[in-house]
Design a protein around this motif. Structure first.
Motif, PDB file in Angstrom:
ATOM      1  N   ARG A  83     128.365  -6.826  40.095  1.00  0.00           N
ATOM      2  CA  ARG A  83     128.452  -7.254  38.701  1.00  0.00           C
ATOM      3  C   ARG A  83     129.847  -7.716  38.315  1.00  0.00           C
ATOM      4  O   ARG A  83     130.038  -8.258  37.222  1.00  0.00           O
ATOM      5  CB  ARG A  83     128.002  -6.120  37.790  1.00  0.00           C
ATOM      6  N   ASN A  84     130.831  -7.524  39.192  1.00  0.00           N
ATOM      7  CA  ASN A  84     132.184  -8.004  38.916  1.00  0.00           C
ATOM      8  C   ASN A  84     132.487  -9.305  39.646  1.00  0.00           C
ATOM      9  O   ASN A  84     133.659  -9.663  39.809  1.00  0.00           O
ATOM     10  CB  ASN A  84     133.210  -6.935  39.328  1.00  0.00           C
ATOM     11  N   SER A  85     131.458 -10.018  40.082  1.00  0.00           N
ATOM     12  CA  SER A  85     131.652 -11.203  40.909  1.00  0.00           C
ATOM     13  C   SER A  85     131.019 -12.452  40.309  1.00  0.00           C
ATOM     14  O   SER A  85     130.522 -13.320  41.031  1.00  0.00           O
ATOM     15  CB  SER A  85     131.075 -10.954  42.312  1.00  0.00           C
ATOM     16  N   SER A  86     131.052 -12.566  38.986  1.00  0.00           N
ATOM     17  CA  SER A  86     130.489 -13.753  38.327  1.00  0.00           C
ATOM     18  C   SER A  86     131.261 -15.007  38.725  1.00  0.00           C
ATOM     19  O   SER A  86     132.505 -15.037  38.677  1.00  0.00           O
ATOM     20  CB  SER A  86     130.574 -13.585  36.811  1.00  0.00           C
ATOM     21  N   LEU A  87     130.539 -16.058  39.111  1.00  0.00           N
ATOM     22  CA  LEU A  87     131.180 -17.330  39.438  1.00  0.00           C
ATOM     23  C   LEU A  87     131.699 -17.994  38.168  1.00  0.00           C
ATOM     24  O   LEU A  87     130.978 -18.098  37.169  1.00  0.00           O
ATOM     25  CB  LEU A  87     130.196 -18.258  40.141  1.00  0.00           C
ATOM     26  N   ILE A  88     132.958 -18.456  38.207  1.00  0.00           N
ATOM     27  CA  ILE A  88     133.571 -19.108  37.041  1.00  0.00           C
ATOM     28  C   ILE A  88     134.101 -20.482  37.441  1.00  0.00           C
ATOM     29  O   ILE A  88     134.546 -20.693  38.570  1.00  0.00           O
ATOM     30  CB  ILE A  88     134.703 -18.251  36.444  1.00  0.00           C
ATOM     31  N   PRO A  89     134.057 -21.449  36.514  1.00  0.00           N
ATOM     32  CA  PRO A  89     134.489 -22.815  36.830  1.00  0.00           C
ATOM     33  C   PRO A  89     136.009 -22.948  36.814  1.00  0.00           C
ATOM     34  O   PRO A  89     136.668 -22.561  35.845  1.00  0.00           O
ATOM     35  CB  PRO A  89     133.847 -23.652  35.728  1.00  0.00           C
ATOM     36  N   GLN A  90     136.546 -23.511  37.869  1.00  0.00           N
ATOM     37  CA  GLN A  90     138.000 -23.680  37.961  1.00  0.00           C
ATOM     38  C   GLN A  90     138.529 -24.555  36.834  1.00  0.00           C
ATOM     39  O   GLN A  90     139.590 -24.278  36.262  1.00  0.00           O
ATOM     40  CB  GLN A  90     138.360 -24.289  39.317  1.00  0.00           C
ATOM     41  N   HIS A  91     137.772 -25.593  36.453  1.00  0.00           N
ATOM     42  CA  HIS A  91     138.280 -26.531  35.447  1.00  0.00           C
ATOM     43  C   HIS A  91     138.347 -25.908  34.052  1.00  0.00           C
ATOM     44  O   HIS A  91     139.004 -26.453  33.164  1.00  0.00           O
ATOM     45  CB  HIS A  91     137.439 -27.815  35.429  1.00  0.00           C
ATOM     46  N   VAL A  92     137.684 -24.774  33.846  1.00  0.00           N
ATOM     47  CA  VAL A  92     137.749 -24.075  32.561  1.00  0.00           C
ATOM     48  C   VAL A  92     138.794 -22.963  32.587  1.00  0.00           C
ATOM     49  O   VAL A  92     139.528 -22.759  31.623  1.00  0.00           O
ATOM     50  CB  VAL A  92     136.365 -23.498  32.190  1.00  0.00           C
ATOM     51  N   TRP A  93     138.889 -22.262  33.715  1.00  0.00           N
ATOM     52  CA  TRP A  93     139.709 -21.050  33.769  1.00  0.00           C
ATOM     53  C   TRP A  93     141.099 -21.254  34.357  1.00  0.00           C
ATOM     54  O   TRP A  93     141.978 -20.406  34.172  1.00  0.00           O
ATOM     55  CB  TRP A  93     138.981 -19.989  34.598  1.00  0.00           C
ATOM     56  N   GLU A  94     141.341 -22.348  35.040  1.00  0.00           N
ATOM     57  CA  GLU A  94     142.642 -22.535  35.685  1.00  0.00           C
ATOM     58  C   GLU A  94     143.760 -22.613  34.646  1.00  0.00           C
ATOM     59  O   GLU A  94     143.632 -23.278  33.623  1.00  0.00           O
ATOM     60  CB  GLU A  94     142.629 -23.810  36.528  1.00  0.00           C
ATOM     61  N   GLY A  95     144.843 -21.902  34.919  1.00  0.00           N
ATOM     62  CA  GLY A  95     145.983 -21.922  34.014  1.00  0.00           C
ATOM     63  C   GLY A  95     145.900 -20.933  32.874  1.00  0.00           C
ATOM     64  O   GLY A  95     146.815 -20.841  32.053  1.00  0.00           O
ATOM     65  N   ARG A  96     144.841 -20.175  32.812  1.00  0.00           N
ATOM     66  CA  ARG A  96     144.683 -19.198  31.727  1.00  0.00           C
ATOM     67  C   ARG A  96     145.694 -18.068  31.875  1.00  0.00           C
ATOM     68  O   ARG A  96     145.901 -17.520  32.955  1.00  0.00           O
ATOM     69  CB  ARG A  96     143.263 -18.646  31.759  1.00  0.00           C
ATOM     70  N   GLU A  97     146.327 -17.677  30.770  1.00  0.00           N
ATOM     71  CA  GLU A  97     147.229 -16.539  30.759  1.00  0.00           C
ATOM     72  C   GLU A  97     146.414 -15.252  30.848  1.00  0.00           C
ATOM     73  O   GLU A  97     145.305 -15.170  30.304  1.00  0.00           O
ATOM     74  CB  GLU A  97     148.078 -16.524  29.484  1.00  0.00           C
ATOM     75  N   PRO A  98     146.951 -14.204  31.532  1.00  0.00           N
ATOM     76  CA  PRO A  98     146.178 -12.980  31.734  1.00  0.00           C
ATOM     77  C   PRO A  98     145.669 -12.331  30.446  1.00  0.00           C
ATOM     78  O   PRO A  98     144.592 -11.756  30.417  1.00  0.00           O
ATOM     79  CB  PRO A  98     147.180 -12.056  32.450  1.00  0.00           C
ATOM     80  N   GLU A 102     145.087 -13.951  27.588  1.00  0.00           N
ATOM     81  CA  GLU A 102     144.471 -14.950  26.718  1.00  0.00           C
ATOM     82  C   GLU A 102     143.025 -14.559  26.411  1.00  0.00           C
ATOM     83  O   GLU A 102     142.258 -14.184  27.298  1.00  0.00           O
ATOM     84  CB  GLU A 102     144.506 -16.315  27.398  1.00  0.00           C
ATOM     85  N   ILE A 103     142.648 -14.619  25.163  1.00  0.00           N
ATOM     86  CA  ILE A 103     141.310 -14.210  24.740  1.00  0.00           C
ATOM     87  C   ILE A 103     140.272 -15.236  25.201  1.00  0.00           C
ATOM     88  O   ILE A 103     140.459 -16.448  25.047  1.00  0.00           O
ATOM     89  CB  ILE A 103     141.252 -14.053  23.211  1.00  0.00           C
ATOM     90  N   VAL A 104     139.179 -14.726  25.772  1.00  0.00           N
ATOM     91  CA  VAL A 104     138.070 -15.592  26.166  1.00  0.00           C
ATOM     92  C   VAL A 104     137.148 -15.747  24.957  1.00  0.00           C
ATOM     93  O   VAL A 104     136.647 -14.766  24.411  1.00  0.00           O
ATOM     94  CB  VAL A 104     137.293 -14.981  27.347  1.00  0.00           C
ATOM     95  N   ASP A 105     136.969 -16.990  24.504  1.00  0.00           N
ATOM     96  CA  ASP A 105     136.121 -17.203  23.330  1.00  0.00           C
ATOM     97  C   ASP A 105     134.932 -18.089  23.668  1.00  0.00           C
ATOM     98  O   ASP A 105     134.692 -18.413  24.837  1.00  0.00           O
ATOM     99  CB  ASP A 105     136.932 -17.773  22.161  1.00  0.00           C
ATOM    100  N   GLU A 106     134.209 -18.514  22.637  1.00  0.00           N
ATOM    101  CA  GLU A 106     132.925 -19.170  22.834  1.00  0.00           C
ATOM    102  C   GLU A 106     133.012 -20.455  23.653  1.00  0.00           C
ATOM    103  O   GLU A 106     132.117 -20.753  24.453  1.00  0.00           O
ATOM    104  CB  GLU A 106     132.290 -19.464  21.470  1.00  0.00           C
ATOM    105  N   GLU A 107     134.070 -21.207  23.493  1.00  0.00           N
ATOM    106  CA  GLU A 107     134.172 -22.481  24.227  1.00  0.00           C
ATOM    107  C   GLU A 107     134.363 -22.261  25.726  1.00  0.00           C
ATOM    108  O   GLU A 107     134.187 -23.186  26.522  1.00  0.00           O
ATOM    109  CB  GLU A 107     135.322 -23.310  23.668  1.00  0.00           C
ATOM    110  N   ASP A 108     134.703 -21.020  26.112  1.00  0.00           N
ATOM    111  CA  ASP A 108     134.907 -20.708  27.527  1.00  0.00           C
ATOM    112  C   ASP A 108     133.649 -20.162  28.197  1.00  0.00           C
ATOM    113  O   ASP A 108     133.654 -19.910  29.401  1.00  0.00           O
ATOM    114  CB  ASP A 108     136.035 -19.678  27.680  1.00  0.00           C
ATOM    115  N   TYR A 109     132.588 -19.937  27.445  1.00  0.00           N
ATOM    116  CA  TYR A 109     131.384 -19.349  28.012  1.00  0.00           C
ATOM    117  C   TYR A 109     130.592 -20.420  28.776  1.00  0.00           C
ATOM    118  O   TYR A 109     129.457 -20.770  28.428  1.00  0.00           O
ATOM    119  CB  TYR A 109     130.512 -18.731  26.920  1.00  0.00           C
ATOM    120  N   VAL A 110     131.199 -20.926  29.824  1.00  0.00           N
ATOM    121  CA  VAL A 110     130.587 -21.952  30.669  1.00  0.00           C
ATOM    122  C   VAL A 110     130.291 -21.340  32.032  1.00  0.00           C
ATOM    123  O   VAL A 110     131.194 -21.062  32.812  1.00  0.00           O
ATOM    124  CB  VAL A 110     131.513 -23.174  30.833  1.00  0.00           C
TER     125      VAL A 110
END
Length: 526
Positions: free
Chosen positions: A312-327, A329-337
């Motif tokens: 359950r800790n291995s969800s695939l995430i898109p590099q083009h959305v998450w790259e460069g994110r600060e540790p 940084e709040i994850v909000d609705e526009e990031d739920y991709v």
């Protein structure tokens, strides 16, 4: 005896949750009374969750407690968490203070045994060791029965642990109008797929929005099977080759690639607090083609598929959305991709979440839309499904609500045992439970059948080992049960020289030398 020569056995501090955990609270009181019946003095204490956890996991200031924990489809967590040297540390799950070099070797052996039959034998031996050495007292496993309306949905499929919240149910269930609705009274706080600070409600919804490379398959005894992966191959014991399914897309239309998988696992290892410790054997992840990924391990790892690829800790995430994110940084609705079978539409915290079907997904849902309604409490949850306002409940309801819903002709209860178990645990760092005879005797003081029938209103099952019995491949059903028998408990004590005074209080044998309490409760004994 009028005046036994031995010292009186110290009072037992029985630590438990308050009535907000009704089943445990009820049987904790009942069990404390059984301990009094055989001569112990018991100080029964119940607290709110935070204070209770502090007593158990931080200060370790207790003697006996009951817990419901040790969940998961792979046995490693249930064997490691309550009894390993690593989890003796403050905040760790080894609240018993158990330390055994042979057990440490078995932990290592079962994780490196990539042959399933070899690992099964080791896992069975470890369960027997935990029970017969009285590290844990197995009690029951609960049935997470969940209600659904037969006049609204069909093709329902509950599974072990997750019940109707299971991804297998959510892609399979059918609704007459194409919209599926469910109610839950647990707070949904985020769909952040990386943070470890998630509730069950969060995890259930995250699994719908974000794919994993593998999932525990109920058709294969809950062993991990490819999901987003087309295939998972082991050319040798330390190399895992994964090929992605062709044509997968993120919810924003971008293709899912091997580079996304590499980014996912590197990001989780750095930022996900619940992932890093599990992936200790993962050396490198490399993309070999657009669809092919190679994982190199430092040593053979039997839990790699079940915990790392399907965990359950291995969800695939898109590099083009998450790259460069600060540790931070709040994850909000526009990031739920994600790339999962459902995609995010909207959320109103505390009220409603809306997801829609991800068209073309390799496990495309049978419904077009899913609506999760959040209610104030368990009674409200039961009320809205009984009133036809929602189609089903995808979260636990207490037994008293389930009993009421059972009588409704338009409602069925879908049974699903938990993977977490109820068990008793004893503080072996101090008297009296440093004494094996005391631990052995108390194993016969737990009225398991009564706990199922009265405490859980029949929604549960007695267990004799330290895993859920529906994990059939791993569960050791050959362990002799410690039947509820107070006379047998007193006989065990008497055979070892324990005595009772005229008030019925238990005393140590005359020549017994009490053990000193550990100086540091978070380290092995010297």
């Amino acid at each position: 005896m009028d005046d036994p020569d031995g010292e009186p056995v110290p009072e037992i501090v029985y630590e438990n949750l308050d009535p907000d955990a009704p089943i445990r609270y009820w049987y904790g009181e009942e069990h404390a009374n059984r301990l009094r019946d055989i001569g112990f003095e018991v100080d029964y204490q119940s607290r709110a969750l935070d204070a209770h956890l502090e007593r158990l996991f931080d200060t370790r200031d207790y003697d006996y407690s009951v817990q419901r924990w040790l969940d998961g489809f792979d046995p490693d967590n249930a064997l490691r968490t309550p009894a390993s040297e690593a989890t003796l540390a403050e905040g760790g799950g080894n609240v018993a203070g158990y330390y055994d070099e042979e057990y440490e070797e078995l932990l290592s052996d079962q994780r490196s045994a990539v042959d399933e039959d070899e690992r099964q034998a080791i896992v069975h031996d470890m369960q027997e060791k935990l029970v017969t050495e009285h590290v844990l007292h197995p009690i029951i496993v609960q049935d997470r029965a969940m209600p659904y309306r037969t006049d609204a949905v069909s093709n329902v499929r509950g599974t072990l642990e997750d019940g109707l919240a299971s991804i297998w149910n959510m892609i399979q269930v059918e609704s007459e109008d194409g919209t599926l609705s469910a109610a839950s009274h647990e707070d949904l706080t985020s769909l952040d797929p990386v943070t470890g600070l998630v509730t069950r409600a969060n995890r259930d919804m995250i699994s719908l929005v974000y794919d994993r490379l593998m999932h525990a398959d109920p058709e294969q005894e809950y062993m991990p099977e490819p999901w987003a992966a087309e295939s998972v191959e082991w050319p040798d014991d330390t190399t895992v080759e994964v090929t992605l399914r062709e044509g997968m897309e993120w919810h924003d239309g971008e293709p899912v690639t091997a580079e996304d998988v590499v980014f996912t696992f590197e990001y989780h290892e750095e930022e996900n607090p619940d992932f890093g410790g599990l992936a200790e054997n993962l050396d490198t992840v490399e993309a070999e083609t657009d669809l092919d990924v190679r994982f190199d391990l430092s040593e053979p790892d039997a839990i790699f598929e079940s915990v790392i690829l399907a965990g359950r800790n291995s969800s695939l995430i898109p590099q083009h959305v998450w790259e460069g994110r600060e540790p931070d940084e709040i994850v909000d609705e526009e990031d739920y991709v994600g790339s999962g079978p459902f995609q995010f539409e909207s959320i109103s915290l505390g009220e409603e979440l809306r997801l829609s079907a991800h068209g073309g997904h390799h496990h495309e849902p049978n419904v077009d839309e899913f609506i999760r309604v959040e209610t104030a409490d368990a009674s409200s949850t039961a009320s809205v499904v009984q009133g036809g306002e929602v189609d089903m409940v995808n979260f636990d309801l207490p037994p008293d609500q389930l009993v009421t819903l059972e009588d409704d002709d338009d409602i069925e209860l879908e049974s699903a045992l938990m993977t977490s178990i109820h068990y008793g645990v004893m503080n072996q760092r101090r008297e009296p439970f440093v004494n094996d005879t005391v631990r052995h005797a108390t194993a016969h003081t737990i009225p398991r059948e009564e706990i199922v029938e009265i405490g859980a209103d029949g929604f549960g099952q007695v267990i004799t080992s330290t895993l859920s019995p529906d994990l059939e491949f791993w569960y050791n059903d050959g362990i002799d049960p410690y039947e509820y028998d107070l006379e047998r408990a007193m006989e065990i004590l008497a055979d070892d020289g324990f005595e009772w005074d005229t008030d019925g209080r238990l005393h140590y044998p005359p020549d017994y030398e009490m053990e000193e309490e550990w100086d540091d409760p978070n380290q092995p004994p010297s």
